[in-house]
Design a protein around this motif. Structure first.
Motif, PDB file in Angstrom:
ATOM      1  N   GLN A 134       0.830  -1.205   0.000  1.00 45.30           N
ATOM      2  CA  GLN A 134       0.000   0.000   0.000  1.00 45.30           C
ATOM      3  C   GLN A 134       0.869   1.261   0.000  1.00 45.30           C
ATOM      4  O   GLN A 134       0.593   2.220  -0.723  1.00 45.30           O
ATOM      5  CB  GLN A 134      -0.927  -0.008   1.225  1.00 45.30           C
ATOM      6  CG  GLN A 134      -1.941   1.119   1.255  1.00 45.30           C
ATOM      7  CD  GLN A 134      -3.112   0.888   0.316  1.00 45.30           C
ATOM      8  OE1 GLN A 134      -3.208  -0.171  -0.321  1.00 45.30           O
ATOM      9  NE2 GLN A 134      -3.985   1.862   0.202  1.00 45.30           N
ATOM     10  N   GLU A 135       1.914   1.270   0.805  1.00 46.43           N
ATOM     11  CA  GLU A 135       2.806   2.434   0.882  1.00 46.43           C
ATOM     12  C   GLU A 135       3.464   2.713  -0.464  1.00 46.43           C
ATOM     13  O   GLU A 135       3.530   3.868  -0.901  1.00 46.43           O
ATOM     14  CB  GLU A 135       3.880   2.196   1.948  1.00 46.43           C
ATOM     15  CG  GLU A 135       3.358   2.227   3.371  1.00 46.43           C
ATOM     16  CD  GLU A 135       4.443   1.883   4.370  1.00 46.43           C
ATOM     17  OE1 GLU A 135       5.504   1.361   3.949  1.00 46.43           O
ATOM     18  OE2 GLU A 135       4.242   2.137   5.570  1.00 46.43           O
ATOM     19  N   ALA A 136       3.926   1.665  -1.114  1.00 47.77           N
ATOM     20  CA  ALA A 136       4.566   1.842  -2.413  1.00 47.77           C
ATOM     21  C   ALA A 136       3.570   2.393  -3.436  1.00 47.77           C
ATOM     22  O   ALA A 136       3.893   3.309  -4.211  1.00 47.77           O
ATOM     23  CB  ALA A 136       5.142   0.510  -2.907  1.00 47.77           C
ATOM     24  N   LEU A 188       2.769   6.163  -2.845  1.00 49.79           N
ATOM     25  CA  LEU A 188       3.859   7.044  -3.268  1.00 49.79           C
ATOM     26  C   LEU A 188       3.864   7.220  -4.782  1.00 49.79           C
ATOM     27  O   LEU A 188       4.002   8.337  -5.300  1.00 49.79           O
ATOM     28  CB  LEU A 188       5.202   6.489  -2.793  1.00 49.79           C
ATOM     29  CG  LEU A 188       5.503   6.673  -1.299  1.00 49.79           C
ATOM     30  CD1 LEU A 188       6.731   5.861  -0.903  1.00 49.79           C
ATOM     31  CD2 LEU A 188       5.717   8.148  -0.974  1.00 49.79           C
ATOM     32  N   VAL A 189       3.700   6.117  -5.497  1.00 46.83           N
ATOM     33  CA  VAL A 189       3.692   6.194  -6.960  1.00 46.83           C
ATOM     34  C   VAL A 189       2.465   6.955  -7.449  1.00 46.83           C
ATOM     35  O   VAL A 189       2.542   7.774  -8.372  1.00 46.83           O
ATOM     36  CB  VAL A 189       3.745   4.778  -7.564  1.00 46.83           C
ATOM     37  CG1 VAL A 189       3.491   4.813  -9.063  1.00 46.83           C
ATOM     38  CG2 VAL A 189       5.099   4.137  -7.269  1.00 46.83           C
ATOM     39  N   GLU A 190       1.328   6.734  -6.805  1.00 47.04           N
ATOM     40  CA  GLU A 190       0.107   7.429  -7.202  1.00 47.04           C
ATOM     41  C   GLU A 190       0.218   8.936  -6.970  1.00 47.04           C
ATOM     42  O   GLU A 190      -0.374   9.733  -7.700  1.00 47.04           O
ATOM     43  CB  GLU A 190      -1.089   6.883  -6.421  1.00 47.04           C
ATOM     44  CG  GLU A 190      -2.425   7.429  -6.883  1.00 47.04           C
ATOM     45  CD  GLU A 190      -3.595   6.772  -6.176  1.00 47.04           C
ATOM     46  OE1 GLU A 190      -4.512   6.305  -6.853  1.00 47.04           O
ATOM     47  OE2 GLU A 190      -3.579   6.731  -4.923  1.00 47.04           O
ATOM     48  N   GLY A 200       2.756  10.661  -7.526  1.00 39.73           N
ATOM     49  CA  GLY A 200       3.633  11.243  -8.531  1.00 39.73           C
ATOM     50  C   GLY A 200       5.085  10.836  -8.438  1.00 39.73           C
ATOM     51  O   GLY A 200       5.893  11.217  -9.288  1.00 39.73           O
ATOM     52  N   ALA A 201       5.440  10.067  -7.424  1.00 41.30           N
ATOM     53  CA  ALA A 201       6.825   9.631  -7.275  1.00 41.30           C
ATOM     54  C   ALA A 201       7.148   8.543  -8.301  1.00 41.30           C
ATOM     55  O   ALA A 201       6.297   7.719  -8.638  1.00 41.30           O
ATOM     56  CB  ALA A 201       7.071   9.096  -5.869  1.00 41.30           C
ATOM     57  N   SER A 202       8.384   8.548  -8.785  1.00 39.51           N
ATOM     58  CA  SER A 202       8.845   7.448  -9.625  1.00 39.51           C
ATOM     59  C   SER A 202       9.138   6.253  -8.728  1.00 39.51           C
ATOM     60  O   SER A 202       9.212   6.376  -7.499  1.00 39.51           O
ATOM     61  CB  SER A 202      10.110   7.852 -10.375  1.00 39.51           C
ATOM     62  OG  SER A 202      11.182   8.051  -9.462  1.00 39.51           O
ATOM     63  N   GLN A 203       9.312   5.090  -9.338  1.00 39.44           N
ATOM     64  CA  GLN A 203       9.655   3.918  -8.535  1.00 39.44           C
ATOM     65  C   GLN A 203      10.997   4.123  -7.836  1.00 39.44           C
ATOM     66  O   GLN A 203      11.189   3.675  -6.701  1.00 39.44           O
ATOM     67  CB  GLN A 203       9.674   2.664  -9.401  1.00 39.44           C
ATOM     68  CG  GLN A 203       8.296   2.240  -9.873  1.00 39.44           C
ATOM     69  CD  GLN A 203       8.285   0.869 -10.520  1.00 39.44           C
ATOM     70  OE1 GLN A 203       9.197   0.056 -10.317  1.00 39.44           O
ATOM     71  NE2 GLN A 203       7.262   0.587 -11.309  1.00 39.44           N
ATOM     72  N   ARG A 204      11.933   4.809  -8.493  1.00 42.88           N
ATOM     73  CA  ARG A 204      13.224   5.090  -7.876  1.00 42.88           C
ATOM     74  C   ARG A 204      13.051   6.004  -6.654  1.00 42.88           C
ATOM     75  O   ARG A 204      13.642   5.772  -5.597  1.00 42.88           O
ATOM     76  CB  ARG A 204      14.164   5.757  -8.886  1.00 42.88           C
ATOM     77  CG  ARG A 204      15.594   5.962  -8.374  1.00 42.88           C
ATOM     78  CD  ARG A 204      16.419   6.725  -9.404  1.00 42.88           C
ATOM     79  NE  ARG A 204      16.487   5.998 -10.661  1.00 42.88           N
ATOM     80  CZ  ARG A 204      17.368   5.026 -10.902  1.00 42.88           C
ATOM     81  NH1 ARG A 204      18.249   4.672  -9.978  1.00 42.88           N
ATOM     82  NH2 ARG A 204      17.381   4.409 -12.071  1.00 42.88           N
ATOM     83  N   GLU A 205      12.203   7.030  -6.795  1.00 42.00           N
ATOM     84  CA  GLU A 205      11.955   7.945  -5.682  1.00 42.00           C
ATOM     85  C   GLU A 205      11.208   7.247  -4.551  1.00 42.00           C
ATOM     86  O   GLU A 205      11.493   7.481  -3.369  1.00 42.00           O
ATOM     87  CB  GLU A 205      11.163   9.149  -6.182  1.00 42.00           C
ATOM     88  CG  GLU A 205      11.950  10.069  -7.096  1.00 42.00           C
ATOM     89  CD  GLU A 205      11.080  11.077  -7.819  1.00 42.00           C
ATOM     90  OE1 GLU A 205      11.616  12.117  -8.246  1.00 42.00           O
ATOM     91  OE2 GLU A 205       9.859  10.825  -7.964  1.00 42.00           O
ATOM     92  N   ALA A 206      10.264   6.396  -4.900  1.00 43.73           N
ATOM     93  CA  ALA A 206       9.548   5.639  -3.881  1.00 43.73           C
ATOM     94  C   ALA A 206      10.494   4.711  -3.127  1.00 43.73           C
ATOM     95  O   ALA A 206      10.401   4.565  -1.897  1.00 43.73           O
ATOM     96  CB  ALA A 206       8.418   4.837  -4.518  1.00 43.73           C
ATOM     97  N   ALA A 207      11.410   4.092  -3.838  1.00 39.27           N
ATOM     98  CA  ALA A 207      12.387   3.204  -3.209  1.00 39.27           C
ATOM     99  C   ALA A 207      13.243   3.970  -2.210  1.00 39.27           C
ATOM    100  O   ALA A 207      13.521   3.474  -1.105  1.00 39.27           O
ATOM    101  CB  ALA A 207      13.256   2.553  -4.267  1.00 39.27           C
TER     102      ALA A 207
END
Length: 214
Positions: free
Chosen positions: A156-158, A161-163, A165-172
């Motif tokens: 859910q957290e991931a 974050l992506v929803e 506007g964060a990229s997967q790299r930024e979410a990581a």
């Protein structure tokens, strides 16, 4: 307008506990601690069932999102009733609240379902086409409810974050995990698939999809 009906999963224990009913609204996405935001209005409905809150929203996407956020807590069941009527904005929810029989029917159906939710469209009882849309929308909403309850908190957290506007790299980076881990959480949590399905449900609920038939 979209009516959102919320009821505690254990009304016998929570009877009369208005603070808990309001707390779920404050905790849900896009709502402040007063339980209101923009066109949304909420009121306690104790005329039929105990521990019921009714909200009135204009945006079906926001309504579906609120239902899923509530279901995810595990402590609530939820219903959507889509109305083509426009209540008087100066009179609040009371001017356009769901009829008692409809409220009771939808929430009982929600409580009996695995997805903990139900949905009803104006005019579906006497229109075969509208009934088919209602059945399809409710089946999809209930599937979403099941998936929301089963998604883990890291998944859910991931997704959130992506929803946002964060990229997967930024979410990581924010979650202090690898990008591959974020990708796996989104995939295993069926994040993109559920967002697409939620959008489809909102489109079926939207009044513009129900005013005329091709």
């Amino acid at each position: 307008m979209i009516h959102v009906l919320l009821r505690t999963a254990d009304p016998a224990r929570d009877r009369g506990d208005v603070s808990r009913l309001c707390a779920v609204l404050a905790a849900a996405d896009n709502l402040d601690h007063a339980g209101e935001r923009g066109p949304a209005r909420f009121t306690v409905r104790d005329d039929v069932l105990p521990c019921v809150v009714e909200g009135l929203l204009e945006d079906p996407v926001e309504a579906v999102g609120l239902v899923l956020a509530v279901i995810r807590t595990g402590a609530w069941v939820a219903g959507l009733v889509a109305s083509t009527g426009a209540p008087d904005p100066d009179r609040g929810v009371g001017a356009g609240e769901v009829e008692a029989a409809v409220l009771e029917r939808v929430l009982h159906r929600a409580a009996a379902s695995t997805g903990r939710c139900a949905l009803e469209l104006d005019g579906a009882a006497g229109d075969a086409s509208a009934r088919r849309r209602q059945d399809a929308a409710e089946a999809a909403l209930q599937l979403l409810g099941v998936l929301e309850q089963r998604r883990s908190e890291p998944q859910q957290e991931a997704g959130r974050l992506v929803e946002s506007g964060a990229s997967q790299r930024e979410a990581a980076a924010a979650l202090e995990v690898t990008q591959q881990a974020v990708h796996a959480r989104l995939r295993n949590g069926l994040w993109h698939e559920t967002r697409s399905l939620a959008a489809a449900v909102a489109a079926l609920v939207a009044p513009s999809s129900r005013t005329t038939d091709p």
